[in-house]
Design an enzyme around this catalytic site. Structure first.
Site, PDB file in Angstrom:
ATOM      1  N   ASN A  13     -12.394   3.683  -0.862  1.00  0.00           N
ATOM      2  CA  ASN A  13     -12.048   4.894  -1.506  1.00  0.00           C
ATOM      3  C   ASN A  13     -12.963   5.657  -1.744  1.00  0.00           C
ATOM      4  OD1 ASN A  13     -10.951   7.112  -3.022  1.00  0.00           O
ATOM      5  ND2 ASN A  13     -10.051   5.830  -4.709  1.00  0.00           N
ATOM      6  N   TRP A  14     -13.625   6.792  -0.976  1.00  0.00           N
ATOM      7  CA  TRP A  14     -14.911   7.337  -1.270  1.00  0.00           C
ATOM      8  C   TRP A  14     -14.851   8.392  -2.296  1.00  0.00           C
ATOM      9  CZ3 TRP A  14     -18.187   8.785   3.680  1.00  0.00           C
ATOM     10  CH2 TRP A  14     -18.336   7.745   4.201  1.00  0.00           C
ATOM     11  N   LYS A  15     -13.452   8.425  -2.888  1.00  0.00           N
ATOM     12  CA  LYS A  15     -13.191   9.537  -3.952  1.00  0.00           C
ATOM     13  C   LYS A  15     -13.844  10.682  -3.615  1.00  0.00           C
ATOM     14  CE  LYS A  15     -12.696   5.620  -7.179  1.00  0.00           C
ATOM     15  NZ  LYS A  15     -12.795   5.237  -8.471  1.00  0.00           N
ATOM     16  N   HIS A 101      -3.132   7.377  -7.366  1.00  0.00           N
ATOM     17  CA  HIS A 101      -4.323   6.804  -7.981  1.00  0.00           C
ATOM     18  C   HIS A 101      -4.435   7.122  -9.471  1.00  0.00           C
ATOM     19  CE1 HIS A 101      -8.633   5.861  -8.976  1.00  0.00           C
ATOM     20  NE2 HIS A 101      -8.674   4.989  -8.013  1.00  0.00           N
ATOM     21  N   GLU A 103      -7.113   8.083 -11.462  1.00  0.00           N
ATOM     22  CA  GLU A 103      -7.593   9.476 -11.438  1.00  0.00           C
ATOM     23  C   GLU A 103      -6.829  10.604 -11.178  1.00  0.00           C
ATOM     24  OE1 GLU A 103     -11.010   8.375  -9.151  1.00  0.00           O
ATOM     25  OE2 GLU A 103     -11.593   6.657 -10.394  1.00  0.00           O
ATOM     26  N   GLU A 171      -4.358  -1.599  -9.814  1.00  0.00           N
ATOM     27  CA  GLU A 171      -5.837  -1.136 -10.296  1.00  0.00           C
ATOM     28  C   GLU A 171      -5.906  -1.126 -11.614  1.00  0.00           C
ATOM     29  OE1 GLU A 171      -8.505   0.522  -6.976  1.00  0.00           O
ATOM     30  OE2 GLU A 171      -7.041   2.339  -7.612  1.00  0.00           O
ATOM     31  N   GLY A 177     -14.472   1.451 -11.751  1.00  0.00           N
ATOM     32  CA  GLY A 177     -15.688   1.860 -11.934  1.00  0.00           C
ATOM     33  C   GLY A 177     -16.371   1.373 -13.292  1.00  0.00           C
ATOM     34  N   SER A 216     -13.510  -2.530  -9.456  1.00  0.00           N
ATOM     35  CA  SER A 216     -15.104  -3.119  -9.633  1.00  0.00           C
ATOM     36  C   SER A 216     -14.964  -4.354  -8.689  1.00  0.00           C
ATOM     37  CB  SER A 216     -15.358  -3.264 -11.130  1.00  0.00           C
ATOM     38  OG  SER A 216     -15.638  -2.277 -11.768  1.00  0.00           O
ATOM     39  N   GLY A 237     -13.681   1.203  -4.693  1.00  0.00           N
ATOM     40  CA  GLY A 237     -14.376   2.601  -4.873  1.00  0.00           C
ATOM     41  C   GLY A 237     -15.903   2.423  -4.677  1.00  0.00           C
ATOM     42  N   GLY A 238     -16.691   2.471  -5.745  1.00  0.00           N
ATOM     43  CA  GLY A 238     -18.102   2.636  -5.707  1.00  0.00           C
ATOM     44  C   GLY A 238     -18.909   1.716  -4.527  1.00  0.00           C
TER      45      GLY A 238
HETATM   46  P1  PGA Z   1     -14.189   1.038  -8.009  1.00  0.00           P
HETATM   47  O1  PGA Z   1     -12.897   1.780  -7.896  1.00  0.00           O
HETATM   48  O2  PGA Z   1     -14.374  -0.117  -6.982  1.00  0.00           O
HETATM   49  O3  PGA Z   1     -15.391   2.001  -8.303  1.00  0.00           O
HETATM   50  O4  PGA Z   1     -13.970   0.282  -9.513  1.00  0.00           O
HETATM   51  C1  PGA Z   1     -11.739   1.308  -7.451  1.00  0.00           C
HETATM   52  C2  PGA Z   1     -10.784   2.324  -7.244  1.00  0.00           C
HETATM   53  O5  PGA Z   1     -10.807   3.341  -8.092  1.00  0.00           O
HETATM   54  O6  PGA Z   1     -10.070   2.513  -6.185  1.00  0.00           O
END
Ligand code: PGA
Length: 255
Positions: A13-15, A101, A103, A171, A177, A216, A237-238
Site C-alpha cells: 500500500n503505497w498510500k 483503511h 487512515e 491492521e 507506521g 509495521s 505500507g512503508g
Molecule cells: P505500515 O502501513 O506497513 O507502514 O505500518 C501498513 C498499512 O497502513 O497498510
C-alpha cells in the site's frame, strides 16, 4: 481446511507516495516476481496512488504483479468530484481495491457502513475488496480488541462476500507506521477470532477467505508474522516503497 490451502497475498500500500519516477521500484518487483526462477506460492500486489494505477496496470500487463487501488466510491459514475469508482480502477488494470483503511476512516470519517458499500461496489465492478479492520491503542488498552474487530467485520463486509472477491486485512491502528507490532500470540488470537467469525457467517468461503496482517511489517519480522496460523499474507505500507524491502517480505514465502 488448513491454512496451507489458502494462497497468500503480499500487497503493498503505497498510500499518498509515488510519482512517475518511483515506478522503477514497482518495475523491479514486477521483474522479480515474473522471473522464471520465481516459484513462490504467493500473490504479489502493489496499490499505488490513483494517478499511477493505469500506468502500472499497463506496465504489469496482466502478468504476475497485480495492481490495486487504495479506495473507491460506492457509485459506478456520477457527480462526485475528485472521486474514483471501482469500475474506473478495473478499467485502469486493477484487480482489487483497499477499502476502509484506518487512515480513510480517520481522515474522511468513513464508517463501517460506508466501507461495506465500497466493498460491495468493488465486487460489482469485478474487483476484490481488501477490507481493513483494526483497533486503536485506546481500544486495545481497554481490552476491546476482539469486540471492535468482530463488530467491524460484521458491519464492513457485505453479505455477498466470497473467498474470491473479499480479503480481510487486520491492521491494528497503533501498529501502522510506528514500528510496533503485536506479539505473535496476539496476532494468532485476533486472526483466529476473525476466522471463526468468517466461517460462522460465510461457511466454506469464510474458511478460505484470506486474512492479511498489516502494521509495521518489515523484512525482519515478516517470516515470523507470516508463519502464524490464519495469517494469509500481509498488507505492507512503508516497507513496500522500496523494492528490495518489499521483495524480502515476499520472500517470507520462499522464492
Ligand atoms: P505500515 O502501513 O506497513 O507502514 O505500518 C501498513 C498499512 O497502513 O497498510
Amino acid at each position: 481446511m488448513s491454512d496451507s490451502d489458502v494462497r497468500p497475498l503480499v500487497a503493498g500500500n503505497w498510500k499518498m507516495h509515488g510519482l512517475k519516477a518511483g515506478l522503477d521500484q514497482a518495475l523491479k518487483v514486477r521483474d522479480a516476481v515474473s522471473a522464471a526462477g520465481f516459484a513462490a506460492p504467493v500473490d504479489v500486489m502493489i496499490c499505488p496512488p490513483a494517478t499511477l494505477v493505469m500506468v502500472l496496470g499497463e506496465l504489469a500487463g496482466g502478468g504476475r504483479l497485480l495492481v490495486g487501488g487504495q479506495d473507491c466510491h460506492t457509485a459506478a459514475q456520477g457527480a462526485h468530484t475528485g472521486d474514483v469508482s471501482a469500475e474506473m480502477l478495473k478499467d485502469a488494470g486493477a484487480t482489487a481495491v483497499i477499502v476502509g483503511h484506518s487512515e480513510r476512516r480517520a481522515d474522511h470519517g468513513e464508517m463501517d457502513r460506508h466501507v461495506r458499500d465500497k466493498a460491495a461496489a468493488a465486487n460489482r465492478a469485478g474487483l476484490s475488496a481488501i477490507v481493513c479492520i483494526g483497533e486503536t491503542a485506546g481500544q486495545r488498552a481497554a481490552d476491546l480488541t476482539l469486540d471492535v474487530v468482530r463488530r467491524q467485520l460484521e458491519n464492513s463486509v457485505p453479505d455477498g462476500a466470497t473467498a474470491a472477491n473479499t480479503i480481510i486485512a487486520y491492521e491494528p491502528v497503533w501498529a501502522i507506521g510506528t514500528g510496533l507490532t503485536p506479539t505473535a500470540d496476539d496476532v494468532e488470537t485476533v486472526h483466529g477470532a476473525i476466522r471463526v467469525a468468517l466461517v460462522q457467517r460465510f461457511g466454506e468461503d469464510g474458511a478460505r477467505m484470506r486474512i492479511l496482517y498489516g502494521g509495521s511489517v518489515k523484512p525482519d519480522n515478516a517470516r515470523e508474522l507470516m508463519s502464524i496460523d490464519n495469517v494469509n499474507g500481509a498488507l505492507v505500507g512503508g516497507a513496500s516503497l522500496k523494492a528490495d524491502d518489499f521483495l524480502r517480505i515476499v520472500g517470507a514465502y520462499g522464492t
